[in-house]
Scaffold this motif. Structure first.
Motif, PDB file in Angstrom:
ATOM      1  N   GLN A   6      40.822 151.881 122.116  1.00 23.32           N
ATOM      2  CA  GLN A   6      40.580 150.481 122.675  1.00 23.32           C
ATOM      3  C   GLN A   6      39.570 150.703 124.014  1.00 23.32           C
ATOM      4  O   GLN A   6      38.493 150.025 124.118  1.00 23.32           O
ATOM      5  CB  GLN A   6      41.848 149.702 122.924  1.00 23.32           C
ATOM      6  CG  GLN A   6      42.629 149.270 122.038  1.00 23.32           C
ATOM      7  CD  GLN A   6      43.905 148.445 122.236  1.00 23.32           C
ATOM      8  OE1 GLN A   6      44.252 148.537 123.338  1.00 23.32           O
ATOM      9  NE2 GLN A   6      44.614 148.059 121.458  1.00 23.32           N
ATOM     10  N   ILE A   7      40.102 151.381 124.794  1.00 19.26           N
ATOM     11  CA  ILE A   7      38.926 151.850 125.878  1.00 19.26           C
ATOM     12  C   ILE A   7      37.679 152.378 125.458  1.00 19.26           C
ATOM     13  O   ILE A   7      36.756 151.744 125.913  1.00 19.26           O
ATOM     14  CB  ILE A   7      39.749 152.816 126.694  1.00 19.26           C
ATOM     15  CG1 ILE A   7      41.018 152.401 127.349  1.00 19.26           C
ATOM     16  CG2 ILE A   7      38.785 153.366 128.017  1.00 19.26           C
ATOM     17  CD1 ILE A   7      41.875 153.439 128.374  1.00 19.26           C
ATOM     18  N   ARG A   8      37.672 153.110 124.481  1.00 18.47           N
ATOM     19  CA  ARG A   8      36.372 153.767 123.963  1.00 18.47           C
ATOM     20  C   ARG A   8      35.470 152.638 123.287  1.00 18.47           C
ATOM     21  O   ARG A   8      34.399 152.266 123.438  1.00 18.47           O
ATOM     22  CB  ARG A   8      36.650 154.819 123.005  1.00 18.47           C
ATOM     23  CG  ARG A   8      35.310 155.634 122.615  1.00 18.47           C
ATOM     24  CD  ARG A   8      35.771 156.682 121.791  1.00 18.47           C
ATOM     25  NE  ARG A   8      36.508 156.643 120.763  1.00 18.47           N
ATOM     26  CZ  ARG A   8      37.618 157.136 120.953  1.00 18.47           C
ATOM     27  NH1 ARG A   8      38.146 157.919 122.097  1.00 18.47           N
ATOM     28  NH2 ARG A   8      38.606 156.960 119.874  1.00 18.47           N
ATOM     29  N   GLN A   9      36.309 151.771 122.624  1.00 18.75           N
ATOM     30  CA  GLN A   9      35.517 150.531 121.850  1.00 18.75           C
ATOM     31  C   GLN A   9      35.022 149.607 123.117  1.00 18.75           C
ATOM     32  O   GLN A   9      33.794 149.229 122.847  1.00 18.75           O
ATOM     33  CB  GLN A   9      36.506 149.893 121.089  1.00 18.75           C
ATOM     34  CG  GLN A   9      36.903 150.629 119.783  1.00 18.75           C
ATOM     35  CD  GLN A   9      37.907 149.768 119.061  1.00 18.75           C
ATOM     36  OE1 GLN A   9      38.327 148.920 119.307  1.00 18.75           O
ATOM     37  NE2 GLN A   9      38.143 150.513 117.796  1.00 18.75           N
ATOM     38  N   MET A  10      35.790 149.351 124.185  1.00 20.29           N
ATOM     39  CA  MET A  10      35.557 148.664 125.180  1.00 20.29           C
ATOM     40  C   MET A  10      34.196 148.984 125.666  1.00 20.29           C
ATOM     41  O   MET A  10      33.005 148.496 126.144  1.00 20.29           O
ATOM     42  CB  MET A  10      36.634 148.319 126.134  1.00 20.29           C
ATOM     43  CG  MET A  10      37.711 147.333 125.493  1.00 20.29           C
ATOM     44  SD  MET A  10      38.943 147.240 126.893  1.00 20.29           S
ATOM     45  CE  MET A  10      38.033 146.415 128.188  1.00 20.29           C
ATOM     46  N   ASN A  12      32.042 151.506 124.611  1.00 22.95           N
ATOM     47  CA  ASN A  12      31.064 151.151 123.717  1.00 22.95           C
ATOM     48  C   ASN A  12      30.391 149.722 123.592  1.00 22.95           C
ATOM     49  O   ASN A  12      29.054 149.521 123.719  1.00 22.95           O
ATOM     50  CB  ASN A  12      31.360 151.688 122.197  1.00 22.95           C
ATOM     51  CG  ASN A  12      31.672 152.987 122.295  1.00 22.95           C
ATOM     52  OD1 ASN A  12      31.068 154.067 123.125  1.00 22.95           O
ATOM     53  ND2 ASN A  12      32.395 153.522 121.323  1.00 22.95           N
ATOM     54  N   PHE A  13      31.395 148.798 123.780  1.00 23.96           N
ATOM     55  CA  PHE A  13      30.913 147.429 123.612  1.00 23.96           C
ATOM     56  C   PHE A  13      30.023 146.964 124.899  1.00 23.96           C
ATOM     57  O   PHE A  13      28.959 146.270 124.808  1.00 23.96           O
ATOM     58  CB  PHE A  13      32.063 146.386 123.416  1.00 23.96           C
ATOM     59  CG  PHE A  13      31.574 145.050 123.541  1.00 23.96           C
ATOM     60  CD1 PHE A  13      31.167 144.350 122.311  1.00 23.96           C
ATOM     61  CD2 PHE A  13      31.960 144.272 124.656  1.00 23.96           C
ATOM     62  CE1 PHE A  13      31.030 142.995 122.464  1.00 23.96           C
ATOM     63  CE2 PHE A  13      31.500 142.818 124.689  1.00 23.96           C
ATOM     64  CZ  PHE A  13      31.201 142.267 123.495  1.00 23.96           C
ATOM     65  N   ILE A  14      30.465 147.522 126.068  1.00 17.68           N
ATOM     66  CA  ILE A  14      29.875 147.278 127.185  1.00 17.68           C
ATOM     67  C   ILE A  14      28.682 147.986 127.234  1.00 17.68           C
ATOM     68  O   ILE A  14      27.433 147.167 127.455  1.00 17.68           O
ATOM     69  CB  ILE A  14      30.731 147.687 128.457  1.00 17.68           C
ATOM     70  CG1 ILE A  14      31.991 146.731 128.658  1.00 17.68           C
ATOM     71  CG2 ILE A  14      29.995 147.673 129.722  1.00 17.68           C
ATOM     72  CD1 ILE A  14      33.053 147.169 129.660  1.00 17.68           C
ATOM     73  N   LEU A  15      28.499 149.014 126.789  1.00 19.31           N
ATOM     74  CA  LEU A  15      27.193 149.850 126.611  1.00 19.31           C
ATOM     75  C   LEU A  15      26.117 149.179 125.917  1.00 19.31           C
ATOM     76  O   LEU A  15      25.050 149.190 126.180  1.00 19.31           O
ATOM     77  CB  LEU A  15      27.492 151.436 126.322  1.00 19.31           C
ATOM     78  CG  LEU A  15      27.934 152.242 126.981  1.00 19.31           C
ATOM     79  CD1 LEU A  15      28.406 153.617 126.704  1.00 19.31           C
ATOM     80  CD2 LEU A  15      27.175 152.443 128.571  1.00 19.31           C
ATOM     81  N   GLN A  16      26.819 148.666 124.690  1.00 13.65           N
ATOM     82  CA  GLN A  16      25.788 148.131 123.779  1.00 13.65           C
ATOM     83  C   GLN A  16      25.251 146.799 124.230  1.00 13.65           C
ATOM     84  O   GLN A  16      24.091 146.495 124.163  1.00 13.65           O
ATOM     85  CB  GLN A  16      26.712 147.747 122.356  1.00 13.65           C
ATOM     86  CG  GLN A  16      26.029 146.928 121.442  1.00 13.65           C
ATOM     87  CD  GLN A  16      24.930 147.812 120.683  1.00 13.65           C
ATOM     88  OE1 GLN A  16      24.974 148.911 120.737  1.00 13.65           O
ATOM     89  NE2 GLN A  16      23.655 147.092 120.304  1.00 13.65           N
ATOM     90  N   GLU A  17      26.131 146.069 125.152  1.00 14.29           N
ATOM     91  CA  GLU A  17      25.820 144.704 125.598  1.00 14.29           C
ATOM     92  C   GLU A  17      24.680 145.053 126.684  1.00 14.29           C
ATOM     93  O   GLU A  17      23.808 144.274 126.779  1.00 14.29           O
ATOM     94  CB  GLU A  17      26.940 144.053 126.444  1.00 14.29           C
ATOM     95  CG  GLU A  17      27.804 143.476 125.381  1.00 14.29           C
ATOM     96  CD  GLU A  17      27.311 142.204 124.882  1.00 14.29           C
ATOM     97  OE1 GLU A  17      26.537 141.606 125.626  1.00 14.29           O
ATOM     98  OE2 GLU A  17      27.901 141.867 123.727  1.00 14.29           O
TER      99      GLU A  17
END
Length: 222
Positions: A6-10, A12-17
């Motif tokens: 979940q942390i990795r996904q978050m 990755n999401f933040i990096l993507q954003e």
């Protein structure tokens, strides 16, 4: 393990954003830059065009001024040439008058000039001035001129006049040679003057025919 995913996904999401936001900012910045560049280029072109138009207008004005000045100078030169030629014509005519004053018919002409002057001046006490070289001729023809004048006035008015006509005795006041001959009549202590010299007659004729002479010699100026 699930928490790390979940942390990795978050992350990755933040990096993507962040990546998308950065890309969006980059695109907008490039767009604004290109727009500003186009605006600056357009304004620079307008300034260059305006400066060019101003310089072109100034050049045209200077050319018109130069052309006008050249035309004016050309006209002045033509007028100077014309006046010099007209002056030479009147001088030539004056020399011909001087030749007439040396001719055998000059005494008769001088008498007629005196008669005409007496008619014009209409005075009974008249002094006649002439060139020094004409003194003897004038002295000889004055009596005949007076008689002719009296005869003319008697026929015109039935009045017999008795004018007193004398020849100037002051040699300092004799007429100059450039009068080309003829006489000057004065009365009332010089207050009334009738210039009947050859020069004055020539000037009168010249003034009358001057326009015609100019038109004949310089048709392009008229």
């Amino acid at each position: 393990m699930a928490g790390q995913d979940q942390i990795r996904q978050m992350v990755n999401f933040i990096l993507q954003e962040a990546h998308e936001k950065a890309n969006e900012i980059r695109v907008k910045t490039e767009h604004d830059f290109n727009l500003e560049k186009q605006t600056l280029v357009h304004e620079a072109k307008l300034n260059i065009q305006e400066d060019f138009n101003k310089k072109e207008k100034d050049r045209e004005i200077q050319e018109r001024i130069a052309r006008s000045t050249e035309i004016g100078e050309c006209r002045v030169k033509k007028m100077q040439v014309r006046d010099e030629l007209l002056k030479s014509l009147i001088e030539e005519a004056g020399q011909k008058c001087a030749v007439v004053a040396r001719g055998q018919n000059y005494p008769h002409l001088l008498q007629k000039l005196i008669v005409q002057g007496l008619i014009k001046i209409e005075e009974m006490d008249v002094t006649i001035y002439c060139r020094k070289e004409d003194l003897k001729v004038a002295e000889k023809v004055i009596p005949d001129a007076v008689n002719e004048y009296v005869s003319i006035m008697t026929k015109a008015s039935d009045v017999v006049l008795k004018p007193r006509v004398i020849l100037n005795t002051d040699r300092e006041n004799d007429l100059n040679d450039d009068s080309y001959g003829g006489v000057v009549l004065t009365a009332c202590n010089g207050k009334i003057v009738c210039d009947n010299t050859m020069q004055s007659r020539l000037n009168l004729v010249y003034e009358e025919i001057q326009p015609s002479i100019r038109m004949m010699i310089f048709p392009e100026i008229n």
